[in-house]
Design a protein around this motif. Structure first.
Motif, PDB file in Angstrom:
ATOM      1  N   HIS A   1       0.864  -1.408   0.202  1.00 13.85           N
ATOM      2  CA  HIS A   1       0.086  -0.036   0.083  1.00 13.85           C
ATOM      3  C   HIS A   1       0.988   1.175   0.137  1.00 13.85           C
ATOM      4  O   HIS A   1       1.681   1.479   0.792  1.00 13.85           O
ATOM      5  CB  HIS A   1      -0.952  -0.108   1.464  1.00 13.85           C
ATOM      6  CG  HIS A   1      -1.663   1.107   1.414  1.00 13.85           C
ATOM      7  ND1 HIS A   1      -2.624   1.779   0.341  1.00 13.85           N
ATOM      8  CD2 HIS A   1      -2.209   1.727   2.389  1.00 13.85           C
ATOM      9  CE1 HIS A   1      -3.310   2.285   0.706  1.00 13.85           C
ATOM     10  NE2 HIS A   1      -3.164   2.773   1.991  1.00 13.85           N
TER      11      HIS A   1
ATOM     12  N   LYS B   1     -13.128  -2.317  -3.218  1.00  7.59           N
ATOM     13  CA  LYS B   1     -13.059  -3.616  -2.364  1.00  7.59           C
ATOM     14  C   LYS B   1     -14.128  -4.483  -2.180  1.00  7.59           C
ATOM     15  O   LYS B   1     -13.847  -5.512  -1.940  1.00  7.59           O
ATOM     16  CB  LYS B   1     -12.541  -2.957  -0.936  1.00  7.59           C
ATOM     17  CG  LYS B   1     -11.384  -1.993  -0.956  1.00  7.59           C
ATOM     18  CD  LYS B   1     -10.059  -2.609  -1.643  1.00  7.59           C
ATOM     19  CE  LYS B   1      -9.785  -3.885  -0.831  1.00  7.59           C
ATOM     20  NZ  LYS B   1      -8.526  -4.528  -1.501  1.00  7.59           N
ATOM     21  N   ASN B   2     -15.247  -3.842  -2.379  1.00  5.12           N
ATOM     22  CA  ASN B   2     -16.663  -4.785  -2.415  1.00  5.12           C
ATOM     23  C   ASN B   2     -17.873  -4.491  -3.382  1.00  5.12           C
ATOM     24  O   ASN B   2     -17.568  -3.337  -3.974  1.00  5.12           O
ATOM     25  CB  ASN B   2     -17.173  -5.029  -0.812  1.00  5.12           C
ATOM     26  CG  ASN B   2     -17.411  -3.404  -0.316  1.00  5.12           C
ATOM     27  OD1 ASN B   2     -18.389  -2.869  -0.958  1.00  5.12           O
ATOM     28  ND2 ASN B   2     -16.752  -3.179   0.693  1.00  5.12           N
TER      29      ASN B   2
ATOM     30  N   ASP C   1     -19.360  -0.743  -3.028  1.00 13.43           N
ATOM     31  CA  ASP C   1     -18.350   0.353  -3.580  1.00 13.43           C
ATOM     32  C   ASP C   1     -18.825   0.523  -4.979  1.00 13.43           C
ATOM     33  O   ASP C   1     -18.960   1.996  -5.251  1.00 13.43           O
ATOM     34  CB  ASP C   1     -17.017  -0.236  -3.496  1.00 13.43           C
ATOM     35  CG  ASP C   1     -16.572  -0.270  -2.188  1.00 13.43           C
ATOM     36  OD1 ASP C   1     -17.024   0.532  -1.129  1.00 13.43           O
ATOM     37  OD2 ASP C   1     -15.331  -0.905  -2.112  1.00 13.43           O
TER      38      ASP C   1
ATOM     39  N   ALA D   1     -10.339  -8.998  -1.152  1.00 14.44           N
ATOM     40  CA  ALA D   1     -11.302  -7.911  -1.526  1.00 14.44           C
ATOM     41  C   ALA D   1     -11.110  -7.214  -2.662  1.00 14.44           C
ATOM     42  O   ALA D   1     -10.142  -6.319  -2.584  1.00 14.44           O
ATOM     43  CB  ALA D   1     -11.362  -7.186   0.073  1.00 14.44           C
ATOM     44  N   VAL D   2     -11.742  -7.562  -3.673  1.00 12.60           N
ATOM     45  CA  VAL D   2     -11.697  -6.494  -4.765  1.00 12.60           C
ATOM     46  C   VAL D   2     -12.765  -6.505  -5.688  1.00 12.60           C
ATOM     47  O   VAL D   2     -13.399  -7.595  -5.848  1.00 12.60           O
ATOM     48  CB  VAL D   2     -10.391  -6.986  -5.756  1.00 12.60           C
ATOM     49  CG1 VAL D   2     -10.545  -8.238  -6.275  1.00 12.60           C
ATOM     50  CG2 VAL D   2     -10.049  -5.961  -6.978  1.00 12.60           C
ATOM     51  N   SER D   3     -13.296  -5.383  -6.368  1.00 13.70           N
ATOM     52  CA  SER D   3     -14.463  -5.356  -7.195  1.00 13.70           C
ATOM     53  C   SER D   3     -14.030  -4.271  -8.207  1.00 13.70           C
ATOM     54  O   SER D   3     -12.997  -3.873  -8.230  1.00 13.70           O
ATOM     55  CB  SER D   3     -15.648  -4.833  -6.227  1.00 13.70           C
ATOM     56  OG  SER D   3     -15.246  -3.540  -5.769  1.00 13.70           O
TER      57      SER D   3
ATOM     58  N   HIS E   1      -7.768   1.804   0.359  1.00 11.42           N
ATOM     59  CA  HIS E   1      -7.270   0.417   0.219  1.00 11.42           C
ATOM     60  C   HIS E   1      -7.629   0.111  -1.256  1.00 11.42           C
ATOM     61  O   HIS E   1      -7.590  -1.238  -1.505  1.00 11.42           O
ATOM     62  CB  HIS E   1      -7.633  -0.387   1.207  1.00 11.42           C
ATOM     63  CG  HIS E   1      -7.265  -0.172   2.610  1.00 11.42           C
ATOM     64  ND1 HIS E   1      -6.059  -0.112   3.046  1.00 11.42           N
ATOM     65  CD2 HIS E   1      -8.037   0.523   3.811  1.00 11.42           C
ATOM     66  CE1 HIS E   1      -5.699   0.077   4.366  1.00 11.42           C
ATOM     67  NE2 HIS E   1      -6.937   0.612   4.834  1.00 11.42           N
ATOM     68  N   GLY E   2      -8.295   0.959  -1.965  1.00 10.90           N
ATOM     69  CA  GLY E   2      -8.520   0.533  -3.254  1.00 10.90           C
ATOM     70  C   GLY E   2      -7.570  -0.129  -4.270  1.00 10.90           C
ATOM     71  O   GLY E   2      -7.866  -0.681  -5.005  1.00 10.90           O
TER      72      GLY E   2
ATOM     73  N   GLU F   1      -4.799  -1.696  -3.331  1.00  8.52           N
ATOM     74  CA  GLU F   1      -3.784  -2.817  -2.333  1.00  8.52           C
ATOM     75  C   GLU F   1      -3.106  -3.464  -3.445  1.00  8.52           C
ATOM     76  O   GLU F   1      -4.005  -4.441  -4.339  1.00  8.52           O
ATOM     77  CB  GLU F   1      -4.708  -3.464  -1.537  1.00  8.52           C
ATOM     78  CG  GLU F   1      -4.791  -2.793  -0.205  1.00  8.52           C
ATOM     79  CD  GLU F   1      -5.542  -3.616   0.858  1.00  8.52           C
ATOM     80  OE1 GLU F   1      -5.176  -3.512   2.246  1.00  8.52           O
ATOM     81  OE2 GLU F   1      -6.577  -4.410   0.529  1.00  8.52           O
TER      82      GLU F   1
ATOM     83  N   ALA G   1      -4.187  -7.651  -3.564  1.00  7.09           N
ATOM     84  CA  ALA G   1      -5.685  -8.008  -4.157  1.00  7.09           C
ATOM     85  C   ALA G   1      -5.571  -7.547  -5.494  1.00  7.09           C
ATOM     86  O   ALA G   1      -6.441  -8.688  -6.221  1.00  7.09           O
ATOM     87  CB  ALA G   1      -6.834  -7.159  -3.516  1.00  7.09           C
TER      88      ALA G   1
END
Length: 435
Positions: A87, A116-117, A120, A263-265, A293-294, A296, A299
């Motif tokens: 990060h 992240k989800n 979002d 966690a990624v979208s 944390h978008g 990271e 991920a």
């Protein structure tokens, strides 16, 4: 099975965490009394609970795991990026690399923004649509259960507490496969609907070219057409449910299987819309997505590896074939127990779910509880029958045998009364007004 350690930990969890966990779908109210309360390990499609009980699992991390738990290739690339610092203060090259991979598989998508989800990116799609059209109203499919944790959606559910009435009134509903319900909204709210959002498909397939007809109505009315691919994406087709149904939306949202549990979208779409969240335009800026944390690295590295595995290997094909084998075996047991009107398996083979009905053929949470109870006894954890790439023929066959025995109890409960067989309380819908 012995659930002693789970039973001991559950009161502590509820004392510290509202609901006892951080995702409503994982809550104790979603499972029978005799069930694993906490899972501690997963390998492939097998999981182990805190008491050491082993299960063949379906639903796979709320459908976020298609390649299997603890898939080494994904863990290795993620670990490599963690060791370098995951990060930073400025972007990392993996952001560009993952963006290129993502856009390479989604037809018609020209730009991408990672989150992240799922919430979002669906909420970002709504915000972008409102800014682009200058309108406030949002149309959501009433037959699809979940789009976001944010107010624009939760205000339209059975749990609207805490959401202003004015916000609730901005969300409208239509029905899947009812083009008339969409036409009615456009007649009632002319020039006011910013966007329309739905999944490409759930348990019911589109009929009469419904998706394309809905898109045409959106175009005619200046409304953004959004497809939520959280479930269909990375299951129906490498290019999502949209590619399977040969349609190109204005915007679409992906997550869950994209990271194989990391966690990624992603929000993807046409440049004309997406650029409003960037720097290369003269219109008013849109706060599209800006997450600490978008970006990271681990991920995004995981997501890139997931996409590359899908490109190299027959992941989609395997899930469809495993699902067909499971569906055929289940249907045979249903027929043998004469349960065709009381227990139904529905959906595409790659994402099967089931419906439980009582002796009066009404949807029944009590009979769902009984079925879960009896399959758990036999080493199967199946809130759905959603398969993964790593469900082998042996896993499927063992599951079919366990379900056959469970349905024998189901049949007896229909004949003799469920109270004779159900241990403890019934499960409840996740969305409900009161606890």
């Amino acid at each position: 099975m012995n659930f002693k350690k789970s039973k001991a930990l559950q009161p502590r969890a509820h004392a510290l965490i509202p609901g006892g966990c951080h995702t409503y779908a994982k809550g104790d109210d979603q499972y029978p009394d005799q069930a694993p309360g906490f899972l501690v390990k997963g390998r492939g499609c097998h999981v182990w609970d805190i008491d050491g009980n082993e299960f063949i699992e379906y639903n796979m991390g709320l459908r976020s795991v298609t390649l299997g738990y603890a898939e080494e290739r994904i863990l290795n690339v993620a670990h490599k990026h963690m060791l370098e610092g995951n990060h930073f203060t400025r972007p990392s090259p993996i952001e560009v690399e993952c963006a290129e991979e993502m856009l390479s598989i989604i037809e018609g998508a020209e730009m991408v923004k990672f989150g992240k989800n799922g919430s979002d990116v669906t909420s970002a799609a709504i915000r972008l649509s409102r800014a682009y059209t200058g309108r406030d109203l949002v149309a959501v499919c009433a037959d699809h259960p979940f789009f976001s944790v944010d107010d624009w959606f939760i205000g339209a559910t059975a749990m609207p507490a805490g959401i202003p009435k004015a916000v609730q009134e901005l969300t409208l509903k239509f029905n899947y496969n009812s083009i008339e319900s969409i036409q009615a909204l456009f007649r009632q709210y002319p020039g006011q609907i910013a966007c329309l959002i739905m999944e490409p498909e759930k348990e019911t397939a589109p009929v009469d070219d419904f998706l394309h007809a809905a898109q045409d109505l959106c175009r005619d009315n200046g409304t953004v057409f959004i497809l939520d691919e959280m479930i269909c994406g990375f299951r129906w087709h490498l290019g999502g449910g949209q590619r399977y149904h040969r349609i190109v939306p204005d915007l679409s949202t992906f997550g869950k299987a994209l990271g194989n549990s990391f966690a990624v979208s992603a929000l993807v779409g046409k440049r004309e819309l997406m650029k409003r969240g960037g720097l290369d335009h003269e219109a008013e800026r849109v706060f599209l997505l800006s997450l600490t944390h978008g970006g990271e690295t681990f991920a995004l590295a995981a997501a890139k590896e997931v996409i590359q595995i899908y490109k190299r290997e027959p992941v989609i094909e395997r899930m469809w074939s495993a699902g067909r084998r499971l569906e055929q075996g289940l249907q045979k047991s249903i027929d043998e127990h004469h349960l065709g009107e009381y227990f139904k398996v529905v959906g595409k083979p790659c994402a099967l779910v089931y419906a439980t009905l009582d002796a009066e053929k009404r949807p029944s949470q009590s009979f769902r509880t009984l079925f879960l109870q009896e399959t758990i006894k036999r080493g199967i954890l199946a809130p759905s029958f959603v398969v993964s790439y790593c469900h082998t023929d042996a896993d499927i066959d063992r599951t079919v045998d366990a379900v056959h025995d469970a349905l024998r109890i189901y049949r007896r409960a229909l004949n003799e009364g469920i109270d004779k067989y159900l241990i403890g309380r019934s499960v409840k819908p996740a969305f409900r007004r009161y606890a």
